[in-house]
Design a protein around this motif. Structure first.
Motif, short mmCIF file in Angstrom:
data_model
loop_
_atom_site.label_atom_id
_atom_site.label_comp_id
_atom_site.label_asym_id
_atom_site.label_seq_id
_atom_site.Cartn_x
_atom_site.Cartn_y
_atom_site.Cartn_z
N SER A 194 8.45 5.54 -8.96
CA SER A 194 7.11 4.98 -8.72
C SER A 194 6.35 4.78 -10.03
N GLU B 3 6.03 8.78 3.88
CA GLU B 3 5.61 7.64 3.06
C GLU B 3 6.66 7.28 2.03
N ASP C 156 8.42 3.74 1.21
CA ASP C 156 8.46 3.11 -0.11
C ASP C 156 9.88 2.69 -0.47
N ASP C 157 10.82 3.61 -0.30
CA ASP C 157 12.22 3.29 -0.61
C ASP C 157 12.67 2.07 0.19
N ASP D 138 10.94 -0.32 1.36
CA ASP D 138 10.34 -1.54 0.82
C ASP D 138 11.10 -2.03 -0.40
N ARG D 139 11.42 -1.11 -1.27
CA ARG D 139 12.16 -1.52 -2.48
C ARG D 139 13.53 -2.08 -2.12
#
Lengths: 173, 173
Positions: free
Chosen positions: A41, B129, B133-134, B136-137
């Motif tokens: 991040s 969360e 995030d992962d 999304d990447r």
DNA sequence: CGACTTGTTCGGCTCGTTCCGAACGATCGG
DNA sequence: CCGATCGTTCGGAACGAGCCGAACAAGTCG
């Protein structure tokens, strides 16, 4: 338990990037380092990359330099705190490809074409059918390189979306 | 004297092809063998390539196989005479590039995307969360590969002339 | 100034690649 | 069927690449 699963999944993807890196002529370590940066991040320093990847500090130093040279990561030679340099990934793949093409393929084509042109000059002084044949072949090579070079220049100046659209429109006739 | 000059020029160009081959991940011998075939007026057999290049017979055998696999030379498994197989060069460079892209890059992208899709499936079962995030990447990665793949498919189906014209027309708006 | 942290460079080890020579199949003419 | 020629395969030597640990340089904070 879900946390284990999450890091296992990430490991899988990072390993996949390592394999991809090998296909495109990079080392496994380069792929893994890029993968770690890609999922991070925030930009990471060399000690942090050592911690995350398990590679030796010297390896990370060399790999980050290589990745920086070819434009896959950026050095944020930074700033305030104790850490000095931090790395963040370039996430636009086509931009990376374009960079590599410009740096390597384009240079290679230019030097090769210089060689071909010199060769043609020298062949002008040589008589005979065989020499003329050779000259024809060399000119054909030159023409190929010329076309690839112009195509390359055009391609790297556009985004993938633009290129896809351009070809689609061209096909629509 | 002019004959010496002619072979010296040819040697120069062949050596240049050897260097180019190295840049693109092939061996020097592969570049030289291709160069000799490129200048030959007729397909050559393995003993003839040994004679012309000075490499050992086994080297020629391995190199010709590699060049055949990636589509840089064709095997004319041959007809009549004492010689059995003869090799001739593929002279359309863009065709060669397309072949390589289809064989290697395209395959690599497909397997990578399979890995990414599996990873996304597994992440569906993970809460939090960070997992989102992962995901999304990974989806962003997937999108990049998807675009590169479609661009690649479109590009290798056209000649360089067509592609250049397509981009030129696109730029003309 | 001195202890600490960060990054680079250097020598060594290991592993894969490239090329060679020799042995091995396989095919063809006599 | 036999000898000869062609192509492939195998083991090995030389070389380079990747990675490591240790020494080194450079900058920071006390």
């Amino acid at each position: 338990m879900t946390e284990d699963e999450r890091s296992a999944v990430r490991e899988e993807v990072i390993e996949s990037l390592a394999r991809s890196a090998e296909v495109y002529g990079l080392s496994r370590s380069a792929g893994r380092v890029y993968g770690v940066l890609y999922f991070s991040s925030e930009p990471l320093s060399i000690p942090e990359l050592v911690e995350e990847t398990g590679y030796a500090k010297s390896t990370i130093s060399n790999v980050t330099r290589k990745l920086t040279r070819i434009g896959m990561v950026r050095r944020r030679s930074s700033g305030g705190g104790g850490r000095r340099v931090r790395f963040e990934p370039e996430t636009d793949f086509w931009f990376i490809v374009g960079d590599v093409l410009r740096q390597y393929a384009h240079r290679e084509m230019q030097t090769t074409r210089r060689t071909l042109d010199r060769a043609l000059d020298r062949l002008d002084d040589v008589d005979g059918e065989a020499a003329r044949d050779d000259a024809d072949r060399i000119r054909a090579l030159d023409a190929q390189y010329d076309q690839l070079e112009t195509l390359l220049e055009l391609a790297v100046d556009h985004s993938t979306e633009e290129l896809i659209e351009a070809i689609d429109q061209y096909e629509a006739d």
